[in-house]
Design an enzyme around this catalytic site. Sequence first.
Site, PDB file in Angstrom:
ATOM      1  N   PRO A  74      -6.780 -11.261 -22.547  1.00 46.03           N
ATOM      2  CA  PRO A  74      -6.512 -11.093 -21.072  1.00 46.03           C
ATOM      3  C   PRO A  74      -4.941 -10.774 -20.715  1.00 46.03           C
ATOM      4  CG  PRO A  74      -7.747 -13.153 -21.296  1.00 46.03           C
ATOM      5  CD  PRO A  74      -7.508 -12.773 -22.644  1.00 46.03           C
ATOM      6  N   CYS A  75      -4.461 -10.125 -19.901  1.00 46.07           N
ATOM      7  CA  CYS A  75      -3.346  -9.470 -19.847  1.00 46.07           C
ATOM      8  C   CYS A  75      -2.384 -10.292 -18.513  1.00 46.07           C
ATOM      9  CB  CYS A  75      -3.254  -8.258 -19.816  1.00 46.07           C
ATOM     10  SG  CYS A  75      -4.314  -7.392 -18.492  1.00 46.07           S
ATOM     11  N   GLN A  76      -3.176 -11.149 -17.829  1.00 47.05           N
ATOM     12  CA  GLN A  76      -2.412 -11.937 -16.765  1.00 47.05           C
ATOM     13  C   GLN A  76      -0.957 -12.081 -16.924  1.00 47.05           C
ATOM     14  OE1 GLN A  76      -5.319 -12.266 -17.730  1.00 47.05           O
ATOM     15  NE2 GLN A  76      -6.770 -12.573 -16.000  1.00 47.05           N
ATOM     16  N   PHE A  78       1.199 -10.676 -18.650  1.00 53.61           N
ATOM     17  CA  PHE A  78       2.089  -9.678 -18.662  1.00 53.61           C
ATOM     18  C   PHE A  78       1.871  -8.437 -18.215  1.00 53.61           C
ATOM     19  CE2 PHE A  78      -0.367  -9.500 -22.404  1.00 53.61           C
ATOM     20  CZ  PHE A  78      -0.026 -10.377 -23.554  1.00 53.61           C
ATOM     21  N   ASN A 112      -3.504  -3.878 -25.247  1.00 52.54           N
ATOM     22  CA  ASN A 112      -3.263  -4.661 -23.981  1.00 52.54           C
ATOM     23  C   ASN A 112      -2.239  -3.662 -23.137  1.00 52.54           C
ATOM     24  OD1 ASN A 112      -2.500  -6.840 -22.213  1.00 52.54           O
ATOM     25  ND2 ASN A 112      -3.202  -8.026 -24.057  1.00 52.54           N
TER      26      ASN A 112
END
Length: 300
Positions: A74-76, A78, A112
């Site tokens: 999950p990229c929350q 960055f 990502n």
Amino acid sequence: MRAVDLFAGCGGLSLGFQKQGFEIVAAFEWWDAAVKCYKENFNHPVIKADLSDLETVIPIVQDLKPEIIIGGPPCQDFSHAGKRIEANRAVLTDCYAEIVAAVQPHCFVMENVDRARNSNAYASARAIFKRAGYGLTEVVLDASKCGSPQKRKRFICFGMRGEEDGFATNAFLERQSAKSMTLRDYFGDKLGFEYYYRHPRNYNRRAVFSIDEPAPTMRGVNRPVPKGYPGHPNDACPVNENLHVLTSKERALIQTFPDDFKWIGSKTDVEQMIGNAVPVNLAQFVAETVKIVLGDHHND
């Protein structure tokens, strides 16, 4: 090659690799809605698992004997969205790296958002990959130059045991198209509209686009034109009451999911899954490049 997909979401990365002949033996995902959607579209198992529980997960992945691990944590931490405040470490990015390091597949692919490359979270994961003996190829790809009609930049880290860093950089960059793909290039005249509204993050950004340009990044929200939308000088046409708003189905097709992909869940969940997904054609481009590089190394 036997592949395992970690943080699989609804399966964009799995589907792209499967289309290139990789055998996905299992996928792992924690979000219920994505697990249900994935199950509807693939024959192999999807395992609901908390991938931060390394003691439980690592033996399960080891038993699957993957030759390649793929996935996008999950990229929350960055992402371009939100407050852009990065946590000191994105725990799940480290977990992805720890699983790879413990299982020791021949190679792995982590994807990502583009700015992940310069994040503390990635720096930490990168150190784990290097300690585990992987050479890393790190590239940012534009989906519109990799078979998808969408300006979506993604960071790809392709690691292979025992290689020098940068071993596959040229293979990725040389295969990208020189020209960005537009919606008209991809769909022809099938869409039935020339201009459409895509809700912006804020009104400093344009919201109206033409099918003669790549689509902007499909996000996890999809809203109608608000009554107060002021317009933007760069909008492709003025806003009017007939302006087309993309449907969920159209957004999924722009993400290059096949027409017969089954979207299961509430509208909110489906929109989020579509926005989070890796465009299938981008995943296929990455998978094909990986296959070419593996073939070249096998022949050396």
